[in-house]
Design a protein around this motif. Sequence first.
Motif, PDB file in Angstrom:
ATOM      1  N   ALA A  79      56.329  29.316  41.199  1.00  0.00           N
ATOM      2  CA  ALA A  79      55.601  30.484  40.714  1.00  0.00           C
ATOM      3  C   ALA A  79      54.526  30.882  41.716  1.00  0.00           C
ATOM      4  CB  ALA A  79      54.979  30.222  39.349  1.00  0.00           C
ATOM      5  N   MET A  80      54.225  32.141  41.729  1.00  0.00           N
ATOM      6  CA  MET A  80      53.163  32.678  42.577  1.00  0.00           C
ATOM      7  C   MET A  80      52.498  33.812  41.800  1.00  0.00           C
ATOM      8  SD  MET A  80      53.359  33.919  46.576  1.00  0.00           S
ATOM      9  CE  MET A  80      54.753  34.988  46.258  1.00  0.00           C
ATOM     10  N   THR A  81      51.176  33.753  41.670  1.00  0.00           N
ATOM     11  CA  THR A  81      50.420  34.761  40.930  1.00  0.00           C
ATOM     12  C   THR A  81      49.323  35.318  41.821  1.00  0.00           C
ATOM     13  OG1 THR A  81      49.023  33.017  40.013  1.00  0.00           O
ATOM     14  CG2 THR A  81      50.861  33.778  38.655  1.00  0.00           C
ATOM     15  N   VAL A  82      49.044  36.615  41.637  1.00  0.00           N
ATOM     16  CA  VAL A  82      48.048  37.269  42.470  1.00  0.00           C
ATOM     17  C   VAL A  82      47.332  38.309  41.622  1.00  0.00           C
ATOM     18  CG1 VAL A  82      49.736  38.966  43.298  1.00  0.00           C
ATOM     19  CG2 VAL A  82      47.690  38.529  44.638  1.00  0.00           C
ATOM     20  N   PRO A  83      46.011  38.413  41.740  1.00  0.00           N
ATOM     21  CA  PRO A  83      45.269  39.421  40.957  1.00  0.00           C
ATOM     22  C   PRO A  83      45.402  40.808  41.564  1.00  0.00           C
ATOM     23  CG  PRO A  83      43.748  38.131  42.288  1.00  0.00           C
ATOM     24  CD  PRO A  83      45.102  37.525  42.493  1.00  0.00           C
ATOM     25  N   ILE A  84      45.355  41.807  40.696  1.00  0.00           N
ATOM     26  CA  ILE A  84      45.366  43.213  41.114  1.00  0.00           C
ATOM     27  C   ILE A  84      44.089  43.846  40.590  1.00  0.00           C
ATOM     28  CG2 ILE A  84      46.592  45.414  40.993  1.00  0.00           C
ATOM     29  CD1 ILE A  84      49.138  43.890  40.470  1.00  0.00           C
ATOM     30  N   ARG A  85      43.315  44.440  41.490  1.00  0.00           N
ATOM     31  CA  ARG A  85      42.008  44.975  41.137  1.00  0.00           C
ATOM     32  C   ARG A  85      42.049  46.490  41.017  1.00  0.00           C
ATOM     33  NH1 ARG A  85      41.459  40.550  44.325  1.00  0.00           N
ATOM     34  NH2 ARG A  85      39.824  39.042  43.802  1.00  0.00           N
ATOM     35  N   LEU A  86      41.248  46.975  40.107  1.00  0.00           N
ATOM     36  CA  LEU A  86      41.036  48.409  39.941  1.00  0.00           C
ATOM     37  C   LEU A  86      39.543  48.661  39.938  1.00  0.00           C
ATOM     38  CD1 LEU A  86      41.999  51.286  39.407  1.00  0.00           C
ATOM     39  CD2 LEU A  86      42.008  50.756  36.963  1.00  0.00           C
ATOM     40  N   ASN A  87      39.085  49.413  40.930  1.00  0.00           N
ATOM     41  CA  ASN A  87      37.666  49.717  41.057  1.00  0.00           C
ATOM     42  C   ASN A  87      36.837  48.438  41.202  1.00  0.00           C
ATOM     43  OD1 ASN A  87      35.751  51.701  41.376  1.00  0.00           O
ATOM     44  ND2 ASN A  87      35.260  51.826  39.205  1.00  0.00           N
ATOM     45  N   GLY A  88      37.411  47.455  41.942  1.00  0.00           N
ATOM     46  CA  GLY A  88      36.718  46.205  42.207  1.00  0.00           C
ATOM     47  C   GLY A  88      36.821  45.153  41.118  1.00  0.00           C
ATOM     48  N   ARG A  89      37.485  45.460  40.024  1.00  0.00           N
ATOM     49  CA  ARG A  89      37.585  44.525  38.903  1.00  0.00           C
ATOM     50  C   ARG A  89      39.035  44.119  38.696  1.00  0.00           C
ATOM     51  NH1 ARG A  89      36.923  46.026  32.570  1.00  0.00           N
ATOM     52  NH2 ARG A  89      36.269  44.000  31.775  1.00  0.00           N
ATOM     53  N   ILE A  90      39.292  42.817  38.455  1.00  0.00           N
ATOM     54  CA  ILE A  90      40.654  42.356  38.216  1.00  0.00           C
ATOM     55  C   ILE A  90      41.141  42.942  36.899  1.00  0.00           C
ATOM     56  CG2 ILE A  90      42.128  40.363  37.822  1.00  0.00           C
ATOM     57  CD1 ILE A  90      40.325  38.736  39.614  1.00  0.00           C
ATOM     58  N   ARG A  91      42.176  43.751  37.004  1.00  0.00           N
ATOM     59  CA  ARG A  91      42.683  44.443  35.814  1.00  0.00           C
ATOM     60  C   ARG A  91      44.050  43.904  35.390  1.00  0.00           C
ATOM     61  NH1 ARG A  91      43.333  45.898  31.670  1.00  0.00           N
ATOM     62  NH2 ARG A  91      43.182  47.939  30.670  1.00  0.00           N
ATOM     63  N   TRP A  92      44.867  43.470  36.367  1.00  0.00           N
ATOM     64  CA  TRP A  92      46.197  42.941  36.081  1.00  0.00           C
ATOM     65  C   TRP A  92      46.442  41.703  36.930  1.00  0.00           C
ATOM     66  CZ3 TRP A  92      45.360  48.084  37.379  1.00  0.00           C
ATOM     67  CH2 TRP A  92      45.518  49.010  36.344  1.00  0.00           C
TER      68      TRP A  92
END
Length: 942
Positions: free
Chosen positions: A523-536
Motif C-alpha cells: 500500500a502507498m498513501t499520500v495526502p492531497i492538499r487544498l488551500n494548504g490543508r489536507i483535504r483528501w
Amino acid sequence: MPEMQQGAMVREEPVRARAPKPDAASGTARDMLRMMSEAGVPCLLLARDGTILAASDACSPPADMLAGHSAAEIYRLAQPLAMGQGAVDAIYRGRDGARIPAQLVPLCALEGDQLMVLFNDGLPFRQAEASRFEHTPYAVFRLDLRGMVRYANPEACRMLDAEFDEVRGIRLCLYFRDDDEARVLDAIERCRENRTGDATATANVALRDDARGERPFQLMLTPDPAPNGELLGVIAIIQSRALESARDEIRRIALDPTISEWRVKLDLILEQIRPLVPFEHAVFGIYDRGVSLFRAIAVRPEGVQLWPARWMDLPSAIRSFLDSGQTWIEEMELFVNDQRFAPGDEVVRCYRDMGMQSSVTLPVTRPGGYSAALSLCTRQRAQYGQRHLDMLRALDLEPVLMRFEKERDDERAAFTESLRKTITKAASLREAADTIVPLLAQFFSWDYVALFRVNRKESRFEIVTQHSQAPEYALPADYLQPIERGMLGQTLRQRRLLALDDLGEPDDPRNDYTGPPRPLRSAMTVPIRLNGRIRWLLDVEASVSHAFKGPDAIDLLEIIASLEKGLDQHLLRQTKRSLMAETEQAVIFVGREGSIIEMNRVAADMLGTEPGRCQEGETPVLLTEFTLQDDAAAQALLSTEASVRRERIELRDAGGQPRSVLATRTDLDPSLDMSIWFFTDIADMKWSRDMRFLRETVAEIAEQTRASLALACSLTTQTALLHEDAARGAESEAIVGRAHDLSQRIVAEIGKADITFERLASASEARRRASTGHERLALHNLLARIIAALPARDQGRIAVLSQAGPDGGPEISGDAGSLSAALRSILAYLLRWRSDEAHVEIAIEDSPDACSIRLGLSASQAWDSSTRAHAVPDDALLNAERAAHDGAGLAIAQILQAMHAHGGTLITEPPLSETAGPPAQAYESLLPPWRSFELRFPARSR
C-alpha cells in the motif's frame, strides 16, 4: 565465389525428343499446317487420342520434340481438348527447364477425327517481365519449387560473382550457408500454401564469401502463379544491403511525424530487426539510476502479462553483466546458475515462465549510466552471440530508444497535465474524482486506487470513489474509518507519503494497516492538499508485496503536485465565479489595449450586453465604447495608465442613457496583460449606510471652514495681547480702537465659518423649525448687523437700494436667529456667484398687505449658459454632493423652512419647482445659478 564441386551443381536437363510416329496426317491437314507455319501461327495437329501428329515451326517446344508425344503430357492439361470447350490452360517446360504458361485453343476438326489446335504461348510475356527485371537495382531470381534457378538478372549474377549460364539450373541454396537451405525451402513452401499475388515469405540467409566472410542478407520470396492458378515457381529478391536498409528504415520510422505513438514505432522497428536478429519475445524497459530496479514499459508480442507493469528488483550481477559488453545469454539456466541468482528473483522467474532460453540485450547508456535496455529472446538455445549484438549496435538503435524514453516521459507528463485540466474544468470535484481515479489505476496498472475524504467534523475517513482491478479488492461503498486509526491516520498525522511493503507484517513498526481482509499486500498513501490543508488521501494498493519502489513514490508525488495545482485553480475559478455572481459591483476584465475580456452579470446588465468571456478571434469590444459620445473625460479616464480610485464617471447603459458610476481599476501582474475595473452604480448605493460618504462630506466642510476659523483664532490671540498692553498702562485710546477693529474681524470670520459649519455644529434643530417665541425685528437693522459681520471686501460689494427712513423702516414679528441664518446664507451664495463687474443689491419694500426683502445680483452680471453641466436624473451621488454644497452654502431647505415658519414665501429667479419645495432631484434649475431671492412676509407678521 568459392569453387564448388560439379557433383553439387545439380542441373535439370530439357525434354528429349522421341522418334516420330509414322505420319498419319491427311493431305488436308498437312496443307493447313504448312499454311499456318508460313503465316507464323503456332498450332498443333492432334490425333483422336491426343497424340501430337505435327506442329508448326512457331510452336514451343520445337516441332521435333513434340511429334509422337501426348499433348496432355507435354502441356500438363487438366482437361481434354475438344471443339466447343474453349481454351485450355497449359504449362510446359522450356529449353532451360523453366515452367512456362500457355493456352491451347481447339480451332477446327478435320477428317479422320484429327483436331487443329491453336497454341497461345506465354513465353513472350515471361521474356518481357524478365526485361523489366534487367533494369531493377535488386537481385532478382526465378526459382522453381525445388529452389532451382531458372532466371537471374544481372544484379543477381553480380552478387553471386557468376555468369547466368553458371547459375541457371543450380540450386540457389548452394551459394548460402549449409543451414540456410531449410529456411529457403520453408519460405518456398509458405509461398506454395498462399498463392495470392500479395503473399510474401522471408528467409534470413548469409552469402558465402571467402574474401569478406559471411554476409547476412534477407531473401524475400513471392509466388509466381500461372493464369490457371498453378504455381510456376517463386520470384526471389535478395536485399543486397539488408543491414543498411534496415538502419535507414528504422531512422525513417523514428522520425516519421505521421506516427504519434512511440509504441507503434517500436513495433515497426522490431519488424525491421526480426529478419536480421530473429526473436520470439522482446522487452523494452527502463532502469533506475543505480541499475537496481527495472520496469518493462513495452512487451512484445503485446498482451503478454508475464512481465508486471511495475518496478522490479534487479540482481546485483546485472550491473556487471552490462559493464562486460557481452550482453547475450546462450543458455538461460547456465547463466542463472553461474551468477547464483536468488531462487525467487522476479526477473529470472519472468524469463523462465516464458520458456526463454537465450537472449541478447542492447543497453542504452547515458552520461549518468544505463537508462534503458532492449532485450530480444527466443526459446532456442545458443541463438545469439557477438554477431547479433554488433548487428543491433550497427542499426543505431540507442538514439531511437533514448527518444522513446523521452516520449514515454512526455507521455507521463501529458497524462499528469490532463489530470490537472480535468480538475480545473470539472463542474464538481466529485465528478473529477470519478474520472481521475480509474485513469490512475489504468495508466500505472495499479490493482486498487481509492480517494478518501478527511471528515474532521465527524472524525473519520470516507470513501469518495474507488477503482479495483478485481471485485475482491474493493471496499464497501459506505466504508468508514476513524480518523486516528490505520495507515490513513498515520499519513494524516505525519503529513507525508507512506508506503508499506507487506501489509500485516508484525515486524514492521510502521504497519498499522486497518481495513477488512482483502488479497492485497502493498500500500502507498499520500495526502492531497487544498488551500494548504489536507483535504483528501489517495490510497494505492497492490496484490504483491514490495510492489512500490522509489520511482513510484516520485511519480505519485509529481502527480499529486499537479493535482493540487488543479485544485487550487478549481478553487480560484469557483471563488471567482461566486464573487462575480454575488457582488453588487460591475466587474470587467480588460486587456492593456482596452478591449473587454470578461464581465459578470451586473456589468452585462448595466451595459446591455451578454456576460461571460470573449472568445479569441472575435472582434474586440473596447471599454471606451460604453462612454457618452461627447464625454472626453470619461474616455481619458478609462484609457489612462495611471491608477484610478473611486472616480465618478458616466457610462452609457442598456437603454443608451447616461448612468453615473464610481470607477476603480486594479492592475494585475504585467505578464497577465490585463486589469480589472470595478464599477459601482451610484443610483443603487445606500448612502445612509455608507460612512465613507459622511466622512468625505464632513472633511469637505472642515476644509471650507479651516481657513476662517484659523484666522479668527489668530485675531483672538492679538486681541488678548492688546488687553495685556492696556494692563501695563499703554495708551488706552489706541488700544481700544485696535481692539474694536480686531473684534469686528473676528466676528466676520466666525460668521463666514458659520455659513458652512453652523448647522452641523450646534443648532441644526433650531434651523429645522422657527422659534416659537417671535420678537419685533426691524429689517434694516437686521440686514445691517449681518452685513457688518462680513469682511470689509464683501461689504463693499453689497448695495442697499432702500433706506430705513426716520421711523427705522418696516418691522416684522419673527425669529432673529433663523432669519439671520437665511439672509446670511443667501448673501454668501450671491457673493460666491458674483462676477467681477457685478455687485449684490438689496431692496426692502413695504405695503399694507405684505413686506418683502429682495436680494439679487445687479444687471451687469454676465451669465455663461454654456457652462451648464450634464443633468443625470438618477445620479444619487451627484444629488448628495450638490445637497452637501448647498448645505455648506445656500441651505435652501432651511431657508424654505424658516419662511414657512413665518408664514411667508420664497421667490427665486429662476423660479423654484411648482411645489414650492426644494429644487428637483436633478437640480435642473440650479445651473445657471439663481440670480435673485425675494422673501415675502404676510401682513399678520407685521
